[in-house]
Design a protein around this motif. Sequence first.
Motif, short mmCIF file in Angstrom:
data_model
loop_
_atom_site.label_atom_id
_atom_site.label_comp_id
_atom_site.label_asym_id
_atom_site.label_seq_id
_atom_site.Cartn_x
_atom_site.Cartn_y
_atom_site.Cartn_z
N SER A 79 7.94 10.89 2.35
CA SER A 79 7.93 9.46 2.65
C SER A 79 8.43 9.27 4.07
O SER A 79 9.12 10.14 4.61
N ASP A 101 4.75 5.31 1.52
CA ASP A 101 4.36 6.31 0.51
C ASP A 101 5.58 6.85 -0.24
O ASP A 101 6.66 7.01 0.34
N THR A 102 5.37 7.10 -1.53
CA THR A 102 6.53 7.39 -2.38
C THR A 102 6.39 8.68 -3.20
O THR A 102 7.06 8.83 -4.23
N CYS A 104 2.25 1.56 -0.05
CA CYS A 104 1.53 2.75 -0.51
C CYS A 104 0.18 2.79 0.19
O CYS A 104 -0.59 1.83 0.12
N SER A 105 -0.10 3.92 0.86
CA SER A 105 -1.35 4.04 1.62
C SER A 105 -2.56 3.96 0.69
O SER A 105 -3.62 3.47 1.08
N HIS A 120 1.39 9.50 -3.98
CA HIS A 120 1.73 8.46 -2.99
C HIS A 120 2.42 7.26 -3.62
O HIS A 120 2.87 6.35 -2.90
N GLN A 150 -7.85 3.19 0.50
CA GLN A 150 -7.06 3.93 1.49
C GLN A 150 -6.86 3.10 2.77
O GLN A 150 -7.82 2.58 3.34
N GLY A 155 -1.82 8.35 5.72
CA GLY A 155 -1.94 8.76 4.32
C GLY A 155 -2.85 9.97 4.19
O GLY A 155 -2.68 10.96 4.90
N ALA A 162 0.00 12.35 5.71
CA ALA A 162 0.88 12.42 4.55
C ALA A 162 1.38 13.83 4.27
O ALA A 162 2.50 14.00 3.80
#
Length: 300
Positions: A61, A74-75, A115-116, A122, A212, A228, A274
């Motif tokens: 992230s 992003d997670t 979030c991408s 993600h 996306q 991402g 990412a």
Amino acid sequence: MDQFRIGQITVSRVEEWSGGFSSADFLFAGYEEPVWRRREPEFVPDFYLPDEGKIFGVLQSWVIDTGAERILFDTGAGNDKERPGIPIFGNLQTDYLARLARAGYRPEDIDTVVCSHLHIDHVGWNTQLVDARWQPTFPNARYILPVADRDYWDPAGTGARPTEQGAFVNAGVFEDSVQPIIDAGRAIWAEDGHEVLPGMTLHARPGHTPGQMALALEDGGEKALFVGDILHHPMQVHRPDWNSRFCEDPEQAIASRRKTLEEVADSGALLVPAHFGGEHLVRVTREDGAFRPVYVKDLR
Ligand SMILES: [Zn+2]
């Protein structure tokens, strides 16, 4: 690189997982053996592990801190999640939140999660298991999510359906990592051009998934583009026509990748993907009608 600045904005990296992901011919839908073999040595060891025969990748992230607002981009894959589609990301028990704390942030410090796209790796830390229920991990955050991924990944969705492969890979993800955010009234659905904050805008780059998005960050004349999964690996800078196995619409994904590479090559923006190993971000230059990654070693 675990921290860098764009103008007055500090960006910190929080790694969730790293390691050998898969063979190159598995990851790349456009894989051509001689092309890969010629390039392979330049990817060792930051982006390819020859002893394992696997692409090296990370889940991570980025915390974008303006001083007044903290955005988590992003997670990752999250803990405790059943992931039959990609078992190595299933039932993780990482110390991600401790790593976030070491970067200087508690969950309650995060104002916005972006979030991408709504893929397995993600959205994972969007939620955590508390009292046997999936609950938002970041109690004060609004979650900005791409609207074009909403119906697509919702098992009860009525529009275009994921590919068979996509549905397999993303099984369970919407239910445990997106629906609880909707149920908690925390979801904000973003379209192309959504302004997260002044100088921080989401751009639709569909193909990898329909939703996306890339996050463009600009401050003090400096720029970064968080992309991402528009790219998974530096090989795709050389060969934008090489999709990943996980790209839902191959033609659209290639067009979005090319557009993104043109954009960063022409603007000089840092490209922040990412999953890149090494220093995790690159600059991109044009070379013989194509593109070349320039590995960034020091931004200070
Ligand atoms: Zn993805």
